[in-house]
Design an enzyme around this catalytic site. Structure first.
Site, PDB file in Angstrom:
ATOM      1  N   SER A   1       0.825  -1.199   0.000  1.00  0.00           N
ATOM      2  CA  SER A   1       0.000   0.000   0.000  1.00  0.00           C
ATOM      3  C   SER A   1       0.867   1.260   0.000  1.00  0.00           C
ATOM      4  CB  SER A   1      -0.951  -0.043   1.197  1.00  0.00           C
ATOM      5  OG  SER A   1      -2.001   0.876   1.045  1.00  0.00           O
TER       6      SER A   1
ATOM      7  N   HIS B   1      -7.491  -5.882   0.171  1.00  0.00           N
ATOM      8  CA  HIS B   1      -6.286  -5.056   0.286  1.00  0.00           C
ATOM      9  C   HIS B   1      -5.250  -5.701   1.216  1.00  0.00           C
ATOM     10  CE1 HIS B   1      -3.932  -1.471  -0.113  1.00  0.00           C
ATOM     11  NE2 HIS B   1      -4.030  -1.152   1.160  1.00  0.00           N
TER      12      HIS B   1
ATOM     13  N   ASP C   1      -9.733  -5.588  -4.207  1.00  0.00           N
ATOM     14  CA  ASP C   1      -9.142  -4.596  -3.313  1.00  0.00           C
ATOM     15  C   ASP C   1     -10.049  -3.365  -3.296  1.00  0.00           C
ATOM     16  OD1 ASP C   1      -7.584  -2.568  -2.113  1.00  0.00           O
ATOM     17  OD2 ASP C   1      -5.721  -3.543  -2.751  1.00  0.00           O
TER      18      ASP C   1
END
Length: 275
Positions: free
Chosen positions: A95, A253, A224
Site C-alpha cells: 500500500s 487489500h 481490493d
C-alpha cells in the site's frame, strides 16, 4: 526495538532479525512494522535477515509535527538501509509502503537492491484525474481525512471491514485481526497519519516506477476496495520494466495477512528464482 536517528533528529524504530540475504518490509497506512508479523517470522525462519521499520509518525517511531511526506519517508528509509549497510536487498512494500519503496528507488537508486515486491501498492497514482480516470475521487480521501481528524479510533475500526474484505457476503470476520489493525493505528500519532493521507493519495509515482530496473513482482487482489487494482497494480505492471503481475482472485487489500501462506510462498518463489 532498535532506532536510527535521522538527520533531522527523528528516531525511526525498526526490527532487525535473523541472518542471510536481507528482506526489508514497508508497511501500509495507518499501520506499523507489526503488520508484517507473518512474513517476518516465516522468512526469518527460512534463512533470511528480515528488517521492518515504523514510518515516522507511525508505530513506535517519533511523531514529529513536520516532515510527514514521501520525500522524507524515502530518505528515512535510506538512512535505515545505510545504517545497517544492507546489500543485495529485497524490498517489499504494501500500500503506502509500496509508494515508499518506489520513491526510495526514485531518489536513491537500486545499487543496494536485488528485487522488488509491491503488494496492493498505491503507485502509480491513486487520485482520479483527467489523465487517470480509473483513480479514486478526491472526496473519498477528504472523507478519510475527516474520519482521521475527528474520530480516528472508530474510523480505524470501521476501516478494517473493507480493508480485509470482511464486508463481503459470506466472509468470515477475524476479530483478532481487526483489533490488531486498530491497535497499530492508534499507536501512531494523529498528525503524521493525517499528513500521510496526501502522500498515499495525491503523489504521482510514475517516474519512480520507471526507474525500477530490478526484477519486480506486483501482487494485487482483484477485490481490493482500498487501492483498486485498475488504477494501481494493472498500471504499475505496464510501467515497471519486465514486471511480473500476480492477481489474487477475490482477495482484499490486506491479502498479506488474510492469505499469508499463499503470499509468503509466492514471494519465496520469486526471491529464489534466477534473475
Amino acid at each position: 526495538m532498535n532506532f536510527v536517528t535521522t538527520k533531522d533528529g527523528t528516531k525511526i524504530a525498526y526490527k532487525d532479525w535473523g541472518k542471510g540475504q536481507p528482506i526489508l518490509f514497508s508497511h501500509g497506512w495507518p499501520l506499523s512494522s507489526d503488520a508484517w508479523d507473518a512474513q517476518m517470522l516465516y522468512f526469518g525462519m527460512n534463512g533470511f535477515r528480515v528488517i521492518a521499520h515504523d514510518r515516522r509518525g507511525h508505530g513506535k517511531s517519533d511523531q514529529p509535527w513536520t516532515g510527514n511526506n514521501m520525500d522524507q519517508y524515502a530518505d528515512d528509509l535510506a538512512e535505515v538501509i545505510e545504517h545497517l549497510d544492507l546489500k543485495d536487498l529485497v524490498m517489499i512494500g504494501h500500500s503506502t509502503g509500496g509508494g515508499e519503496v518506489a520513491h526510495y528507488i526514485g531518489r536513491h537508486g537500486t545499487k543496494r537492491v536485488s528485487k522488488v515486491v509491491l503488494v496492493g501498492a498505491v503507485p502509480p497514482l491513486m487520485l482520479k484525474t483527467d489523465a487517470n480516470p480509473e483513480g479514486t475521487p478526491i472526496e473519498a480521501f477528504d472523507g478519510i481525512r475527516k474520519g482521521t481528524a475527528t474520530d480516528r479510533s472508530q474510523f480505524y475500526k470501521d476501516l478494517t471491514m473493507p480493508f480485509y474484505g470482511f464486508n463481503r457476503e459470506g466472509a468470515k470476520v477475524n476479530e483478532g485481526l481487526r483489533e490488531t489493525f486498530w491497535l497499530m493505528g492508534m499507536e501512531g500519532g494523529i498528525k503524521g497519519e493525517y499528513d500521510c493521507i496526501r502522500e498515499f493519495s495525491e503523489v504521482d509515482y510514475t517516474d519512480d516506477l520507471r526507474k525500477i530496473d530490478k526484477p519486480t513482482l506486483i501482487i494485487h487482489g482483484d477485490d481490493d476496495q482500498i487501492v483498486p487494482i485498475a488504477a494501481a497494480g494493472l498500471k504499475s505492471a505496464k510501467i515497471v520494466k519486465n514486471a511480473t503481475l500476480k492477481v489474487y482472485p477475490g482477495a482484499p487489500h490486506g491479502l498479506a495477512q488474510t492469505q499469508a501462506e499463499k503470499f509468503n510462498a509466492d514471494v519465496m518463489t520469486f526471491i529464489k528464482a534466477a534473475s
